[in-house]
Structures are given as structure tokens and as C-alpha cells.
Write a protein that holds these residues in place. Structure first.
Motif, PDB file in Angstrom:
ATOM      1  N   LEU A  39       0.796  -1.231   0.000  1.00  0.00           N
ATOM      2  CA  LEU A  39       0.000   0.000   0.000  1.00  0.00           C
ATOM      3  C   LEU A  39       0.832   1.286   0.000  1.00  0.00           C
ATOM      4  O   LEU A  39       0.409   2.285  -0.582  1.00  0.00           O
ATOM      5  CB  LEU A  39      -0.934   0.021   1.214  1.00  0.00           C
ATOM      6  N   ILE A  72       1.437   3.122  -3.240  1.00  0.00           N
ATOM      7  CA  ILE A  72       0.180   3.600  -3.839  1.00  0.00           C
ATOM      8  C   ILE A  72      -0.268   4.893  -3.164  1.00  0.00           C
ATOM      9  O   ILE A  72      -0.715   5.834  -3.824  1.00  0.00           O
ATOM     10  CB  ILE A  72      -0.922   2.523  -3.703  1.00  0.00           C
ATOM     11  N   TRP A  73      -0.117   4.987  -1.842  1.00  0.00           N
ATOM     12  CA  TRP A  73      -0.683   6.091  -1.088  1.00  0.00           C
ATOM     13  C   TRP A  73       0.308   7.172  -0.697  1.00  0.00           C
ATOM     14  O   TRP A  73      -0.098   8.284  -0.361  1.00  0.00           O
ATOM     15  CB  TRP A  73      -1.364   5.542   0.176  1.00  0.00           C
ATOM     16  N   GLU A  74       1.585   6.881  -0.719  1.00  0.00           N
ATOM     17  CA  GLU A  74       2.598   7.825  -0.221  1.00  0.00           C
ATOM     18  C   GLU A  74       2.480   9.213  -0.853  1.00  0.00           C
ATOM     19  O   GLU A  74       2.598  10.228  -0.174  1.00  0.00           O
ATOM     20  CB  GLU A  74       3.997   7.250  -0.456  1.00  0.00           C
ATOM     21  N   SER A  75       2.231   9.279  -2.128  1.00  0.00           N
ATOM     22  CA  SER A  75       2.184  10.577  -2.815  1.00  0.00           C
ATOM     23  C   SER A  75       0.979  11.419  -2.398  1.00  0.00           C
ATOM     24  O   SER A  75       0.922  12.608  -2.683  1.00  0.00           O
ATOM     25  CB  SER A  75       2.167  10.373  -4.325  1.00  0.00           C
ATOM     26  N   HIS A  76       0.027  10.837  -1.703  1.00  0.00           N
ATOM     27  CA  HIS A  76      -1.178  11.563  -1.291  1.00  0.00           C
ATOM     28  C   HIS A  76      -1.040  12.202   0.086  1.00  0.00           C
ATOM     29  O   HIS A  76      -1.915  12.950   0.503  1.00  0.00           O
ATOM     30  CB  HIS A  76      -2.392  10.630  -1.319  1.00  0.00           C
ATOM     31  N   PHE A  77       0.051  11.894   0.787  1.00  0.00           N
ATOM     32  CA  PHE A  77       0.274  12.485   2.097  1.00  0.00           C
ATOM     33  C   PHE A  77       1.023  13.808   1.962  1.00  0.00           C
ATOM     34  O   PHE A  77       1.768  14.017   1.011  1.00  0.00           O
ATOM     35  CB  PHE A  77       1.078  11.531   2.995  1.00  0.00           C
ATOM     36  N   LYS A 115       6.274   7.084   8.564  1.00  0.00           N
ATOM     37  CA  LYS A 115       6.785   7.128   7.198  1.00  0.00           C
ATOM     38  C   LYS A 115       8.252   6.728   7.208  1.00  0.00           C
ATOM     39  O   LYS A 115       8.970   7.033   8.153  1.00  0.00           O
ATOM     40  CB  LYS A 115       6.611   8.530   6.617  1.00  0.00           C
ATOM     41  N   THR A 136     -12.831   3.873  -0.090  1.00  0.00           N
ATOM     42  CA  THR A 136     -11.674   4.693  -0.458  1.00  0.00           C
ATOM     43  C   THR A 136     -10.555   3.822  -1.019  1.00  0.00           C
ATOM     44  O   THR A 136      -9.939   4.156  -2.042  1.00  0.00           O
ATOM     45  CB  THR A 136     -11.174   5.495   0.755  1.00  0.00           C
ATOM     46  N   LEU A 137     -10.285   2.709  -0.366  1.00  0.00           N
ATOM     47  CA  LEU A 137      -9.233   1.801  -0.838  1.00  0.00           C
ATOM     48  C   LEU A 137      -9.568   1.236  -2.220  1.00  0.00           C
ATOM     49  O   LEU A 137      -8.693   1.111  -3.072  1.00  0.00           O
ATOM     50  CB  LEU A 137      -9.033   0.657   0.162  1.00  0.00           C
ATOM     51  N   ARG A 168      -8.344   2.871  -5.565  1.00  0.00           N
ATOM     52  CA  ARG A 168      -6.962   2.769  -6.050  1.00  0.00           C
ATOM     53  C   ARG A 168      -6.417   1.349  -6.059  1.00  0.00           C
ATOM     54  O   ARG A 168      -5.402   1.093  -6.686  1.00  0.00           O
ATOM     55  CB  ARG A 168      -6.051   3.646  -5.202  1.00  0.00           C
TER      56      ARG A 168
END
Length: 110
Positions: free
Chosen positions: A13, A16-21, A29, A72-73, A76
């Protein structure tokens, strides 16, 4: 075994999600820690900023609405097996001791 599976899920995950933080987020992190958060806050104060936000997501996965999180998951993540596994973790009970297990209903839809 539980920790091993959870760490595997994180490794899938995170990319996939890191760029949204937020880029200044330090919690949980890689290569980030509390010292960096303090340094960042001091730097912002030195630049004239007046606010810093500290959030503690204590027991987030115990309290988050499971349906909203899963929806939400799903936006993506297309791997149905992974989504099913995450959903099972959310709905799994809590083992208090070797004889007592409690259902986790806090984040379940009511």
C-alpha cells in the motif's frame, strides 16, 4: 504471523498512497521521525508561520468507518484478495486473553 502479514500489506500500500500524504508528514513514514517533525515546526515558525498541527491517530483502525475506508481503498486498489484481507483485519475481533475474544464493532456501519 500477524505482524508479518500486516507489514506485507504496508509494503504493497505504501507506494500507492505515499504521494497523497502531505510532504511534511512524519508519522509512520520511512526515513521520518519525531525529531524531523520538530525541526520542520521550528523552521516554519522561523518563517513567520503561527500554527503547527499535531495529530495522534490513536486507535484509528478501531474507530474508522469500515465501509468508508474500504470504498476509499477500492478506488486505487484493484486486487480483490488484498481488499478482502484488509476487510477481514478490520472486522476481526480482539483477543483479550486466551479465553476471551471480543468482536470489533466500533468502526462497523451502524
Amino acid at each position: 504471523m500477524d505482524r508479518f502479514i500486516q507489514q506485507t500489506i504496508v509494503q504493497v500500500l505504501a507506494p500507492i498512497w505515499e504521494s497523497h500524504f502531505h510532504p511534511h508528514s512524519c508519522g509512520f513514514k520511512p526515513n521520518r521521525n519525531a525529531h524531523q517533525a520538530v525541526y520542520q515546526a521550528r523552521s516554519e515558525i522561523a518563517q513567520g508561520k503561527k500554527w503547527a498541527v499535531d495529530l495522534d491517530l490513536d486507535a484509528f483502525f478501531d474507530r474508522v468507518n469500515h465501509d468508508r475506508l474500504m470504498n476509499t481503498l477500492k478506488r486505487r486498489i484493484k486486487d480483490k484478495d488484498l481488499l478482502r484481507l484488509i476487510n477481514r483485519y478490520l472486522k476481526s475481533g480482539i483477543q483479550r486473553n486466551e479465553h476471551k475474544r471480543e468482536n470489533n464493532t466500533r468502526g462497523a456501519a451502524r
